[in-house]
Design an enzyme around this catalytic site. Sequence first.
Site, PDB file in Angstrom:
ATOM      1  N   ASP A 252      74.747 133.158  32.219  1.00 23.59           N
ATOM      2  CA  ASP A 252      75.155 133.758  30.954  1.00 23.59           C
ATOM      3  C   ASP A 252      74.003 133.740  29.949  1.00 23.59           C
ATOM      4  O   ASP A 252      73.749 134.730  29.250  1.00 23.59           O
ATOM      5  CB  ASP A 252      76.362 132.997  30.400  1.00 23.59           C
ATOM      6  CG  ASP A 252      76.797 133.516  29.045  1.00 23.59           C
ATOM      7  OD1 ASP A 252      77.352 134.615  28.975  1.00 23.59           O
ATOM      8  OD2 ASP A 252      76.569 132.807  28.031  1.00 23.59           O
TER       9      ASP A 252
ATOM     10  N   GLU B 163      77.997 143.297  34.739  1.00 21.24           N
ATOM     11  CA  GLU B 163      78.523 142.386  35.754  1.00 21.24           C
ATOM     12  C   GLU B 163      78.258 142.925  37.160  1.00 21.24           C
ATOM     13  O   GLU B 163      77.869 142.176  38.067  1.00 21.24           O
ATOM     14  CB  GLU B 163      80.024 142.178  35.548  1.00 21.24           C
ATOM     15  CG  GLU B 163      80.409 141.501  34.239  1.00 21.24           C
ATOM     16  CD  GLU B 163      80.149 139.999  34.243  1.00 21.24           C
ATOM     17  OE1 GLU B 163      79.631 139.474  35.253  1.00 21.24           O
ATOM     18  OE2 GLU B 163      80.457 139.344  33.232  1.00 21.24           O
TER      19      GLU B 163
ATOM     20  N   ASP C  61      82.339 135.086  36.873  1.00 26.33           N
ATOM     21  CA  ASP C  61      83.508 134.950  36.008  1.00 26.33           C
ATOM     22  C   ASP C  61      84.153 136.314  35.734  1.00 26.33           C
ATOM     23  O   ASP C  61      85.047 136.427  34.893  1.00 26.33           O
ATOM     24  CB  ASP C  61      83.154 134.236  34.700  1.00 26.33           C
ATOM     25  CG  ASP C  61      82.092 134.966  33.889  1.00 26.33           C
ATOM     26  OD1 ASP C  61      81.821 136.152  34.156  1.00 26.33           O
ATOM     27  OD2 ASP C  61      81.515 134.346  32.966  1.00 26.33           O
TER      28      ASP C  61
ATOM     29  N   ASP D 145      76.095 136.826  36.237  1.00 20.24           N
ATOM     30  CA  ASP D 145      76.771 137.112  34.970  1.00 20.24           C
ATOM     31  C   ASP D 145      76.119 138.324  34.320  1.00 20.24           C
ATOM     32  O   ASP D 145      74.967 138.663  34.605  1.00 20.24           O
ATOM     33  CB  ASP D 145      76.699 135.917  34.024  1.00 20.24           C
ATOM     34  CG  ASP D 145      77.836 135.920  33.005  1.00 20.24           C
ATOM     35  OD1 ASP D 145      78.720 136.811  33.099  1.00 20.24           O
ATOM     36  OD2 ASP D 145      77.863 135.060  32.116  1.00 20.24           O
ATOM     37  N   GLY D 146      76.889 138.978  33.448  1.00 20.79           N
ATOM     38  CA  GLY D 146      76.398 140.129  32.709  1.00 20.79           C
ATOM     39  C   GLY D 146      76.702 139.975  31.237  1.00 20.79           C
ATOM     40  O   GLY D 146      77.602 139.245  30.845  1.00 20.79           O
TER      41      GLY D 146
ATOM     42  N   HIS E 226      82.393 129.784  30.513  1.00 15.13           N
ATOM     43  CA  HIS E 226      82.261 129.015  29.277  1.00 15.13           C
ATOM     44  C   HIS E 226      83.088 127.725  29.266  1.00 15.13           C
ATOM     45  O   HIS E 226      83.717 127.373  28.270  1.00 15.13           O
ATOM     46  CB  HIS E 226      82.647 129.879  28.068  1.00 15.13           C
ATOM     47  CG  HIS E 226      81.952 131.207  28.046  1.00 15.13           C
ATOM     48  ND1 HIS E 226      80.584 131.345  27.881  1.00 15.13           N
ATOM     49  CD2 HIS E 226      82.433 132.471  28.220  1.00 15.13           C
ATOM     50  CE1 HIS E 226      80.263 132.622  27.922  1.00 15.13           C
ATOM     51  NE2 HIS E 226      81.357 133.329  28.133  1.00 15.13           N
TER      52      HIS E 226
END
Length: 205
Positions: A131, A43, A65, A7-8, A121
């Site tokens: 995240d 990302e 994601d 994740d970024g 999320h």
Amino acid sequence: MIIVSTDGSCLRNPGGAIGWAWVNHTGPSQSGGEPSGTNQVAELRAVLEAIRAHPGSEPMVIESDSQYAIKCASEWVSGWKRKGWRTASGEPVKNIDLVRGIDEALGERPGPVRFRWVRGHVGNHYNEEADKLAGEAARAVAAGAPAPAPVASVTGAETPAKTVSRAKSVARTVTRVERPTARAAAAAQPALFDLPAPDDSLTLF
């Protein structure tokens, strides 16, 4: 099989501090950041660092994601390369250094790499952890603290196992990619790895 979530994070998109993170589902995790960037840069950097940290021959699945990062790494890159790193409209590919870095890392890795999109999320334990780490790294950089240095490379055999409760995940497969080395590609016909239709009790093993 190695499964890693990436994740970024970007505190102010574009131009704010960014953070990236990867989380091995049965082992270590790592994060880092830079003073300025974009969500897309963060990302892509997360994906690149995850591949570099797992260089072995064991099959690997990267969950993200970010459909942008997944498509850059697996769908769009072939066409961009044929066009001299230009888009269909003739414009230079954005974030080309990271995209090329990912492509090179995939080509150098003996084991195949697949990508899966997961919804962010929604309680996916590993996505939420990535995240969290990415956000913490971005905030640390913004506050002037040094970002953590990338961890040394690990392989599936060297990864320390730990008990982790896998949360329910809402996921669907958007890309199934095998990126063998050129030598391996010449020795065997390319094959795609099929994953079962994902649901709330998806099992990858």
